[in-house]
Structures are given as structure tokens and as C-alpha cells.
Design an enzyme around this catalytic site. Structure first.
Site, PDB file in Angstrom:
ATOM      1  N   LYS A 141      -3.216  -8.650  -6.899  1.00 25.30           N
ATOM      2  CA  LYS A 141      -3.603  -9.650  -7.905  1.00 25.30           C
ATOM      3  C   LYS A 141      -4.804 -10.414  -7.400  1.00 25.30           C
ATOM      4  CE  LYS A 141      -1.810 -11.133 -11.821  1.00 25.30           C
ATOM      5  NZ  LYS A 141      -0.927 -10.338 -12.679  1.00 25.30           N
TER       6      LYS A 141
ATOM      7  N   HIS B 206       0.819  -1.217   0.000  1.00 28.24           N
ATOM      8  CA  HIS B 206       0.000   0.000   0.000  1.00 28.24           C
ATOM      9  C   HIS B 206       0.849   1.263   0.000  1.00 28.24           C
ATOM     10  CE1 HIS B 206      -3.124  -2.815   1.933  1.00 28.24           C
ATOM     11  NE2 HIS B 206      -3.474  -2.596   0.688  1.00 28.24           N
TER      12      HIS B 206
HETATM   13  N1  GLU Z   1      -2.302  -8.733 -15.602  1.00 29.02           N
HETATM   14  C1  GLU Z   1      -1.360  -7.812 -16.137  1.00 29.02           C
HETATM   15  C2  GLU Z   1      -0.010  -7.968 -15.455  1.00 29.02           C
HETATM   16  O1  GLU Z   1       0.311  -8.996 -14.923  1.00 29.02           O
HETATM   17  C3  GLU Z   1      -1.891  -6.384 -16.153  1.00 29.02           C
HETATM   18  C4  GLU Z   1      -2.213  -5.780 -14.827  1.00 29.02           C
HETATM   19  C5  GLU Z   1      -2.954  -4.459 -14.900  1.00 29.02           C
HETATM   20  O2  GLU Z   1      -3.125  -3.928 -15.977  1.00 29.02           O
HETATM   21  O3  GLU Z   1      -3.351  -3.986 -13.842  1.00 29.02           O
HETATM   22  O4  GLU Z   1       0.813  -7.088 -15.481  1.00 29.02           O
END
Ligand code: GLU
Length: 472
Positions: free
Chosen positions: A106, A64
Site C-alpha cells: 500500500k 513477498h
Molecule cells: N485500493 C484497493 C483496495 O484496497 C484496490 C487495490 C488494487 O487494485 O491493487 O483493495
């Protein structure tokens, strides 16, 4: 001491430790940067036909130090908590590296998307979003998902629509998710962004005379041979753009159904069309099928691009890799123990946190577009075009020479959204490469690109924490 077969999360941590030892960042601060700040593990029911299925899903916010946190959502049957933690950690380093002002996050939903109908996928996505809203794990200033393996702009539309249903009247709601279709508050150039970024990153390395000399290669991309593992969004665009704009020769492609090879080169666009029609890359005219799909990884080539999932190059096959350069288009395709072997062989590994940062970079542009409620280029395109036209007219008057209509239209064009997105992405990738190269050249014992990228990212994140006054 690193374990001999680290899993993905352990690999990321091993790489972190290796680079952290090259910095002077205090231990307590390193510990804070390394851990995942918040892990939300959820189980929710979804009706499938006349039955209920319990779906396991995650959202991890790694850091954060900047807000919102940012990162894709993965749909895969292999999703597990440590995988999502690894991917969230990489997002923080990736964003810091390319100066995208977000923390890392994620999401993962443990399903095999092929097994569900559109309706069922929509129900799962909407329910997952509802869980995120309930726990305040989504919002334009909180945490902003995007596509990842197994998801696309379609899921992003469902996420936005669900979010808006809960937050009626929130003026910046469109910025709660990126990677949306252009017609649904998305941005031009986002779909191709990761692949395009991979192309710019590889081009920077290949244009570097010193590095190419060490590999025994001529500088430049044209004519270099490339092998692509994974023909999803990232692999497809990396291949197409490297072929069209870099004149690279793609000699092999590996996918779920098998691997194909052709010394003469494979036209990626035609191959993608062929796969759409037949459901497979195998049998593409002019190519030979390889015995096993993993064999493609071990081919002699200039550039190997793993563009699917993590841990495909591991201790077991690292010795057999004959590529000169590995471009990590996927997240975590090389384990930390494999990398030790590859580096000893003199192979250059261009790390994921740099090379595939194009996706989140253009996500950042999309988020900015959503917050500004306006398309890039809308205000200045016509004005710039008119200014260039005046200059050309003046030139004609002063010299008595006339500029052809065709040349005039090229010279006086104002930038569209897609031009600005591509230019911003290129600038970002070129800049970040220079920063990493500079660290690699300057810092003693920093001999590989991953460590240099890590050092850069860690320094920036540490400085944010210090500016917050959390650490003296
Ligand atoms: N999933 C993509 C990555 O691993 C894009 C992430 C995003 O655009 O927030 O970078």
C-alpha cells in the site's frame, strides 16, 4: 490481551492473532506472515506556487510470498506509517483470499487533495512515482499500485507516464499500475469493481437461508434496507448496483457534509447527480437531515455499509449499532474491540478483506490484459457468436420453429471484455464466500466471518512460504 482502544494497525494484528490461534501454522512462520517486509518512508519537495512544500509519503510492501506486490495509493492528510502498514497487511490477506496471486502492498501520500490544483496534484504524483522508481519500488513484476481513497484513474495515468519515461522500451510497462482509464491501457469494469464486488458478496450472504434465519430475515436481497456511510467511488457503486440489481432500499446516506434519511428510500443515482450539482447530499428532495452525520451508523436497518475510512465503528458507538449485517466496504471500518461487542449482539460482520476484494480482483484482470497486450474477448467473441448462430439455425431447421430476431441476437452474443470482467469477478466473490463459509462451519471456535477469512488467507500464504522451502 487486546488493548481497549486499538489503532488500525493494532486492530489488524489483534484480528490476525485471534485467527492464527485457530490454525496449526508454526509460530515462526506466523511471525513472518504478520510483519511488513519493507517500509519505505520518504520526504520530497514539491513546488507549490512560488514556495516549496515538503511532502511526507510511504510505500509499504507487506509480503513477498508472491510477486508482484499489489495495493492502492491513498491521498489523505491522515496518512501515517502505521495506517499504511495496516492497509498493506490487509492487501496480502485479501489477495490470498480471492486467489489473486500477489503479495500485499500500500502507498500513502500525506496531503489533502482538495487543497491542490490539478497541476499541483500531477507534480506530487509524478514526484512520488520518481521516488518509487529510484528505489525499485514499482514495476509490473515488482510492485503495482492502484487507486485508493483520494486517488482515481487520473493519478494512475500520471504514474504510468512517469514510469514509462524512466523505462523506455520496457514491453510490459503498462502493467506497472492498475486502475488506469480504459483508453490508457485500463480495463472495462475496474472503476465499479469494488462496489460490484461488495454487492456480490452481500448477495451471497443474504441468499444463505441458515444465516438469514438466525438473523430473523427472509433470504434474498430484495426489499432489505441499507445505510451507506461514504459516497465516494465504493459507496456510490455499492449503492447503485445494490439498488438496480438487488432491489435493496437505501434509507440513509452519510457523507462529509452530513447525513440524510428517508423511510421510503433514496434513489442513489439521483442523489449522486444532486451532490455533483449542489456540492452536498443535504437538501436532497424527500429526505430529512439527521442531527449528526454519525447518527446514520446507529439507524435500525438490515445492512450497514461503511464505505469510507477505518475505525468508524469503535468501542464508543458499537453498542448503539442496530444493523443486522455490517458489510465492510471500506478497509478497517470496525475496530477489533468494537467487533467483540457487535458479535455478542449477534450482528454479522462481513470483513473488508473479503467484501472489498473486487477492486484488486479486477486489477489482476487489468494486469493480465497488460501483460498479454490484448483485450479480453478479442479472439473469441466473433467465433463464439457464429457458433451460437449455427446452433440456433440448426434448432430452427430441426423443429421448424423460428426464433425471433430479438431473441436471436441475445442467444448468439459473444462475450465482450465487460461481460468477462463481471463474470470473472462474480465467480471470484462467490467462490471465496463458499470457502469462508465452509471454514466457519467446519472449524471449531471459528465463529465469525473475519476469523474464517483470515484462517483461509493465512493457510494459503503459509503454504506458499513452505513451497518456497523457506520454512520446513
Ligand atoms: N485500493 C484497493 C483496495 O484496497 C484496490 C487495490 C488494487 O487494485 O491493487 O483493495
Amino acid at each position: 490481551m487486546a488493548k481497549s482502544t486499538p489503532n488500525f494497525y493494532e486492530s489488524v494484528q489483534n484480528n490476525f492473532d485471534k485467527a492464527a490461534a485457530l490454525t496449526t501454522i508454526p509460530k515462526g512462520l506466523l511471525d513472518q506472515i504478520k510483519v511488513c517486509n519493507a517500509v519505505y518512508q520518504m520526504r520530497f519537495p514539491v513546488r507549490i506556487g512560488n514556495q516549496y512544500k515538503v511532502v511526507e509519503a510511504y510505500r509499504v510492501q507487506h509480503s513477498h510470498h508472491r510477486l508482484p506486490t499489489k495495493g492502492g495509493i491513498r491521498y489523505s492528510i491522515h496518512v501515517n506509517q502505521e495506517e499504511v502498514m495496516a492497509l498493506a497487511s490487509l492487501m496480502s490477506y485479501k489477495c490470498a483470499l480471492v486467489d489473486v496471486p500477489f503479495g500485499g502492498a500500500k502507498g500513502g501520500v500525506k496531503i489533502s487533495p482538495r487543497k491542490y490544483t490539478q497541476d499541483q496534484l500531477e507534480r506530487i504524483t509524478r514526484r512520488y512515482t520518481t521516488e518509487l522508481v529510484r528505489k525499485n519500488f514499482i514495476g509490473p513484476g515488482i510492485d503495482v499500485p492502484a487507486p485508493d481513497y483520494g486517488t482515481s484513474s487520473k493519478e494512475m495515468t500520471w504514474i504510468l507516464d512517469t514510469y514509462v519515461a524512466f523505462r523506455n522500451g520496457e514491453i510490459d510497462a503498462a502493467g506497472c499500475v492498475t486502475g488506469k482509464p480504459v483508453t490508457q491501457n485500463g480495463i472495462r469494469g475496474r472503476t465499479e469493481a469494488t462496489g460490484r464486488g461488495v454487492f456480490y458478496g452481500l448477495r451471497e450472504l443474504l441468499n444463505n437461508k441458515k444465516e438469514m434465519e438466525a438473523l430473523g430475515l427472509e433470504p434474498g436481497m430484495a426489499g432489505k434496507t441499507m445505510v451507506i456511510q461514504g459516497l465516494g467511488n465504493v459507496g456510490s457503486y455499492t449503492g447503485t448496483i445494490s439498488q438496480d440489481e438487488g432491489d435493496v432500499k437505501i434509507i440513509a446516506v452519510s457523507e462529509y457534509e452530513g447525513a440524510i434519511y428517508s423511510e421510503k428510500g433514496i434513489d442513489i443515482q439521483k442523489l449522486i447527480k444532486f451532490r455533483k450539482e449542489t456540492g452536498s447530499i443535504v437538501g436532497f428532495p424527500g429526505t430529512k437531515k439527521m442531527a449528526k452525520r454519525e447518527d446514520a451508523l446507529e439507524l435500525e436497518c438490515d445492512i450497514l455499509v461503511p464505505a469510507a475510512l477505518e475505525n468508524v465503528i469503535h468501542k464508543g458507538n458499537a453498542k448503539k449499532i442496530k444493523a443486522k449485517i455490517i458489510g465492510e466496504a471500506a478497509n478497517g471500518p470496525v475496530t477489533s474491540s468494537a467487533e467483540e461487542i457487535l458479535l455478542k449482539k449477534g450482528i454479522i460482520v462481513v470483513p473488508d478483506m473479503y467484501l472489498n476484494a473486487g477492486g484488486v480482483t479486477v486489477s489482476y484482470f487489468e494486469w493480465l490484459k497488460n501483460l498479454s497486450h490484448m483485450r479480453f474477448g478479442r479472439m473469441e467473441k466473433r467465433f463464439n457468436s457464429q457458433t451460437y448462430l449455427n446452433l440456433v439455425d440448426q434448432f430452427e431447421r430441426m423443429t421448424g420453429k423460428s426464433v425471433s430476431e430479438k431473441e436471436k441476437s441475445i442467444l448468439t452474443r459473444g462475450a465482450d471484455e465487460i461481460d468477462l470482467v463481471r463474470s470473472g469477478l462474480e465467480e471470484t466473490m462467490v467462490n471465496a464466500f463458499q470457502q469462508i463459509r465452509e471454514i466457519k462451519a467446519r472449524k471449531k471456535r471459528c465463529e465469525d466471518y473475519r476469523s474464517a477469512a483470515f484462517v483461509n488467507a493465512l493457510t494459503k500464504i503459509a503454504s506458499d512460504y513452505m513451497n518456497m522451502g523457506v520454512f520446513p
